[in-house]
Design a protein around this motif. Structure first.
Motif, PDB file in Angstrom:
ATOM      1  N   ILE A  76      36.666  18.971  -2.030  1.00  0.00           N
ATOM      2  CA  ILE A  76      37.501  18.453  -3.154  1.00  0.00           C
ATOM      3  C   ILE A  76      38.234  17.075  -2.737  1.00  0.00           C
ATOM      4  CG2 ILE A  76      39.534  19.005  -4.608  1.00  0.00           C
ATOM      5  CD1 ILE A  76      38.645  21.789  -4.571  1.00  0.00           C
ATOM      6  N   PRO A  77      38.857  17.130  -1.464  1.00  0.00           N
ATOM      7  CA  PRO A  77      39.362  15.915  -1.097  1.00  0.00           C
ATOM      8  C   PRO A  77      38.487  14.811  -0.916  1.00  0.00           C
ATOM      9  CG  PRO A  77      40.346  17.625   0.389  1.00  0.00           C
ATOM     10  CD  PRO A  77      39.186  18.114  -0.611  1.00  0.00           C
ATOM     11  N   LEU A  82      35.870   9.851  -3.256  1.00  0.00           N
ATOM     12  CA  LEU A  82      34.752   9.049  -3.628  1.00  0.00           C
ATOM     13  C   LEU A  82      35.105   8.398  -4.911  1.00  0.00           C
ATOM     14  CD1 LEU A  82      31.705   8.581  -3.352  1.00  0.00           C
ATOM     15  CD2 LEU A  82      31.279  10.660  -4.465  1.00  0.00           C
ATOM     16  N   VAL A  83      35.677   9.042  -5.838  1.00  0.00           N
ATOM     17  CA  VAL A  83      36.224   8.485  -7.424  1.00  0.00           C
ATOM     18  C   VAL A  83      37.000   7.102  -7.008  1.00  0.00           C
ATOM     19  CG1 VAL A  83      37.518   9.048  -9.492  1.00  0.00           C
ATOM     20  CG2 VAL A  83      35.903  10.764  -8.205  1.00  0.00           C
ATOM     21  N   LEU A  84      37.944   7.263  -6.017  1.00  0.00           N
ATOM     22  CA  LEU A  84      39.247   6.265  -5.779  1.00  0.00           C
ATOM     23  C   LEU A  84      37.939   5.085  -5.232  1.00  0.00           C
ATOM     24  CD1 LEU A  84      41.670   5.083  -5.629  1.00  0.00           C
ATOM     25  CD2 LEU A  84      41.819   6.097  -3.223  1.00  0.00           C
ATOM     26  N   THR A  85      37.108   5.360  -4.301  1.00  0.00           N
ATOM     27  CA  THR A  85      36.534   4.254  -3.603  1.00  0.00           C
ATOM     28  C   THR A  85      35.443   3.680  -4.726  1.00  0.00           C
ATOM     29  OG1 THR A  85      36.461   5.594  -1.711  1.00  0.00           O
ATOM     30  CG2 THR A  85      34.761   3.787  -1.781  1.00  0.00           C
ATOM     31  N   MET A  86      34.950   4.247  -5.818  1.00  0.00           N
ATOM     32  CA  MET A  86      34.003   3.575  -6.641  1.00  0.00           C
ATOM     33  C   MET A  86      34.861   2.876  -7.584  1.00  0.00           C
ATOM     34  SD  MET A  86      31.690   6.795  -7.492  1.00  0.00           S
ATOM     35  CE  MET A  86      30.965   6.276  -8.785  1.00  0.00           C
ATOM     36  N   VAL A  87      36.251   3.327  -7.982  1.00  0.00           N
ATOM     37  CA  VAL A  87      36.863   2.328  -8.652  1.00  0.00           C
ATOM     38  C   VAL A  87      37.338   1.069  -7.933  1.00  0.00           C
ATOM     39  CG1 VAL A  87      39.389   2.413  -9.701  1.00  0.00           C
ATOM     40  CG2 VAL A  87      38.102   4.370 -10.121  1.00  0.00           C
ATOM     41  N   GLU A  88      37.806   1.255  -6.585  1.00  0.00           N
ATOM     42  CA  GLU A  88      38.074   0.027  -5.913  1.00  0.00           C
ATOM     43  C   GLU A  88      36.810  -0.812  -5.656  1.00  0.00           C
ATOM     44  OE1 GLU A  88      39.802   1.344  -2.187  1.00  0.00           O
ATOM     45  OE2 GLU A  88      41.871   1.817  -3.110  1.00  0.00           O
ATOM     46  N   LEU A  89      35.691  -0.210  -5.471  1.00  0.00           N
ATOM     47  CA  LEU A  89      34.442  -1.175  -5.339  1.00  0.00           C
ATOM     48  C   LEU A  89      34.169  -2.046  -6.739  1.00  0.00           C
ATOM     49  CD1 LEU A  89      31.905   1.282  -3.843  1.00  0.00           C
ATOM     50  CD2 LEU A  89      32.606  -1.016  -2.811  1.00  0.00           C
ATOM     51  N   GLY A  90      34.383  -1.405  -7.942  1.00  0.00           N
ATOM     52  CA  GLY A  90      34.149  -2.049  -9.314  1.00  0.00           C
ATOM     53  C   GLY A  90      35.268  -3.172  -9.301  1.00  0.00           C
ATOM     54  N   VAL A  91      36.827  -2.646  -8.935  1.00  0.00           N
ATOM     55  CA  VAL A  91      37.843  -3.756  -9.039  1.00  0.00           C
ATOM     56  C   VAL A  91      37.150  -4.898  -8.001  1.00  0.00           C
ATOM     57  CG1 VAL A  91      40.220  -4.303  -8.508  1.00  0.00           C
ATOM     58  CG2 VAL A  91      39.508  -2.146  -9.741  1.00  0.00           C
ATOM     59  N   GLU A  92      37.277  -4.613  -6.873  1.00  0.00           N
ATOM     60  CA  GLU A  92      36.885  -5.911  -5.934  1.00  0.00           C
ATOM     61  C   GLU A  92      35.619  -6.858  -6.297  1.00  0.00           C
ATOM     62  OE1 GLU A  92      38.432  -6.855  -3.375  1.00  0.00           O
ATOM     63  OE2 GLU A  92      39.886  -5.147  -3.941  1.00  0.00           O
ATOM     64  N   ILE A  93      34.621  -6.130  -6.958  1.00  0.00           N
ATOM     65  CA  ILE A  93      33.422  -6.816  -7.567  1.00  0.00           C
ATOM     66  C   ILE A  93      33.854  -7.608  -8.649  1.00  0.00           C
ATOM     67  CG2 ILE A  93      31.127  -6.606  -8.507  1.00  0.00           C
ATOM     68  CD1 ILE A  93      30.472  -4.164  -7.027  1.00  0.00           C
ATOM     69  N   LEU A 129      49.882   1.797  -5.761  1.00  0.00           N
ATOM     70  CA  LEU A 129      50.320   2.281  -4.703  1.00  0.00           C
ATOM     71  C   LEU A 129      51.228   3.640  -4.711  1.00  0.00           C
ATOM     72  CD1 LEU A 129      50.893  -0.779  -2.133  1.00  0.00           C
ATOM     73  CD2 LEU A 129      49.015   0.620  -2.339  1.00  0.00           C
ATOM     74  N   TYR A 130      51.831   3.641  -5.721  1.00  0.00           N
ATOM     75  CA  TYR A 130      52.731   4.794  -5.964  1.00  0.00           C
ATOM     76  C   TYR A 130      52.119   6.028  -6.233  1.00  0.00           C
ATOM     77  CZ  TYR A 130      57.050   2.124  -7.024  1.00  0.00           C
ATOM     78  OH  TYR A 130      58.209   1.105  -6.975  1.00  0.00           O
ATOM     79  N   ILE A 131      50.945   5.854  -6.697  1.00  0.00           N
ATOM     80  CA  ILE A 131      49.848   6.983  -7.104  1.00  0.00           C
ATOM     81  C   ILE A 131      49.068   7.327  -5.778  1.00  0.00           C
ATOM     82  CG2 ILE A 131      47.887   7.729  -8.162  1.00  0.00           C
ATOM     83  CD1 ILE A 131      49.199   6.460 -10.500  1.00  0.00           C
ATOM     84  N   ILE A 132      48.372   6.227  -5.296  1.00  0.00           N
ATOM     85  CA  ILE A 132      47.399   6.225  -4.130  1.00  0.00           C
ATOM     86  C   ILE A 132      47.835   6.695  -2.958  1.00  0.00           C
ATOM     87  CG2 ILE A 132      45.765   4.698  -2.780  1.00  0.00           C
ATOM     88  CD1 ILE A 132      45.215   2.992  -5.321  1.00  0.00           C
ATOM     89  N   ILE A 133      49.077   6.346  -2.569  1.00  0.00           N
ATOM     90  CA  ILE A 133      49.608   6.536  -1.153  1.00  0.00           C
ATOM     91  C   ILE A 133      49.902   8.136  -1.163  1.00  0.00           C
ATOM     92  CG2 ILE A 133      51.434   6.400   0.543  1.00  0.00           C
ATOM     93  CD1 ILE A 133      51.245   3.397   0.018  1.00  0.00           C
ATOM     94  N   PRO A 134      50.774   8.578  -1.973  1.00  0.00           N
ATOM     95  CA  PRO A 134      51.105   9.991  -2.130  1.00  0.00           C
ATOM     96  C   PRO A 134      49.904  10.976  -2.377  1.00  0.00           C
ATOM     97  CG  PRO A 134      52.755   9.079  -3.333  1.00  0.00           C
ATOM     98  CD  PRO A 134      51.581   7.884  -3.243  1.00  0.00           C
ATOM     99  N   VAL A 135      49.054  10.617  -3.344  1.00  0.00           N
ATOM    100  CA  VAL A 135      47.813  11.417  -3.761  1.00  0.00           C
ATOM    101  C   VAL A 135      46.696  11.307  -2.877  1.00  0.00           C
ATOM    102  CG1 VAL A 135      46.392  12.001  -5.711  1.00  0.00           C
ATOM    103  CG2 VAL A 135      48.681  11.418  -6.145  1.00  0.00           C
ATOM    104  N   PRO A 139      44.387  13.408   1.619  1.00  0.00           N
ATOM    105  CA  PRO A 139      42.796  13.805   1.756  1.00  0.00           C
ATOM    106  C   PRO A 139      42.197  12.786   2.457  1.00  0.00           C
ATOM    107  CG  PRO A 139      43.677  13.928  -0.852  1.00  0.00           C
ATOM    108  CD  PRO A 139      44.761  13.419   0.421  1.00  0.00           C
ATOM    109  N   PHE A 140      42.589  11.559   2.821  1.00  0.00           N
ATOM    110  CA  PHE A 140      42.124  10.609   3.503  1.00  0.00           C
ATOM    111  C   PHE A 140      42.043  11.233   5.092  1.00  0.00           C
ATOM    112  CE2 PHE A 140      42.451   6.889   6.311  1.00  0.00           C
ATOM    113  CZ  PHE A 140      41.158   6.168   5.860  1.00  0.00           C
ATOM    114  N   PHE A 141      43.289  11.599   5.497  1.00  0.00           N
ATOM    115  CA  PHE A 141      43.453  12.049   6.790  1.00  0.00           C
ATOM    116  C   PHE A 141      42.545  13.405   7.106  1.00  0.00           C
ATOM    117  CE2 PHE A 141      47.133   9.214   6.834  1.00  0.00           C
ATOM    118  CZ  PHE A 141      47.020   8.480   7.798  1.00  0.00           C
ATOM    119  N   LEU A 142      42.522  14.272   5.889  1.00  0.00           N
ATOM    120  CA  LEU A 142      41.805  15.621   6.182  1.00  0.00           C
ATOM    121  C   LEU A 142      40.412  14.989   6.391  1.00  0.00           C
ATOM    122  CD1 LEU A 142      43.555  17.741   3.354  1.00  0.00           C
ATOM    123  CD2 LEU A 142      43.625  18.078   5.624  1.00  0.00           C
ATOM    124  N   VAL A 143      40.079  14.238   5.685  1.00  0.00           N
ATOM    125  CA  VAL A 143      38.488  14.031   5.690  1.00  0.00           C
ATOM    126  C   VAL A 143      38.142  13.206   6.986  1.00  0.00           C
ATOM    127  CG1 VAL A 143      36.514  12.682   4.762  1.00  0.00           C
ATOM    128  CG2 VAL A 143      38.084  14.034   2.993  1.00  0.00           C
TER     129      VAL A 143
END
Length: 205
Positions: A76-77, A82-93, A129-135, A139-143
């Motif tokens: 689950i984490p 993965l969802v966050l990374t795909m969103v960030e990829l789209g934004v960067e592109i 970042l208000y959402i990304i860092i706490p949420v 999971p980032f460190f767990l994975v």
């Protein structure tokens, strides 16, 4: 010199003057766009770097998910990341597209729209970042701990997770405050310069 000859000479001179003004205006515009692109140089290469990092992390997550399909505490984490990374990829592109398609042949208004889009994305990035860092940092460190070091952080006293979540909220607030206090000066400089250029652009363009 009769009237017809005088009128013809005047018209030719007027056309030459108009052509000279157009050429000078085009030269100024090209120089201005070079300055704007130079101001966006850091943003562009930062975007390329973040794009490369996100692509590598995307494939890392795919392999991690494949290896932990039955371990839901890690699956689950990883899916969230993965969802966050795909969103960030789209934004960067999208951001890189806005920068790389800047063209001196475009009107100042169109270029200003692209820079305004970049500015809005920058603001969204900061407040997200208000959402990304706490949420997502948990999971980032767990994975990463499980995927790179083989450490299961769930084996430790789980009170650290509660403490970490509280601390991450504080970190997010501080980081957003700093980023709002010190925005990207390069982008601001490019937009200010473009505003001056827009003031001098003919209304028919």
């Amino acid at each position: 010199m009769n009237f017809e000859e005088l009128a013809s000479a005047w018209k030719a001179n007027d056309q030459t003057l108009e052509s000279t003004i157009k050429v000078n205006r085009l030269l100024i515009k090209n120089l201005a766009f070079r300055k704007i692109k130079s101001s966006l140089y850091e943003i562009k290469w930062t975007g390329f770097f973040e794009l490369a990092v996100n692509i590598l992390f995307y494939f890392f997550l795919l392999n991690f998910i494949r290896d932990h399909l039955t371990q839901y505490e890690f699956l689950i984490p990883a899916l969230l990341l993965l969802v966050l990374t795909m969103v960030e990829l789209g934004v960067e592109i999208f951001k890189l597209y806005q920068i790389l398609t800047l063209d001196a042949q475009e009107s100042v208004i169109k270029v200003k729209e692209k820079l305004s889009t970049l500015k809005r994305l920058e603001i969204i990035d900061v407040y997200s970042l208000y959402i990304i860092i706490p949420v997502f940092s948990g999971p980032f460190f767990l994975v990463l701990a499980k995927g790179l070091l083989g450490i299961n952080l769930f084996q430790f006293d789980l009170t650290w997770m509660v403490q970490y979540c509280i601390g991450s909220v504080v970190v997010a607030v501080i980081l957003v405050f700093i980023l709002k206090r010190f925005p990207n000066e390069k982008l601001k400089s490019a937009m200010d310069f473009l505003n001056k250029l827009e003031d001098n652009e003919p209304s028919n363009q």
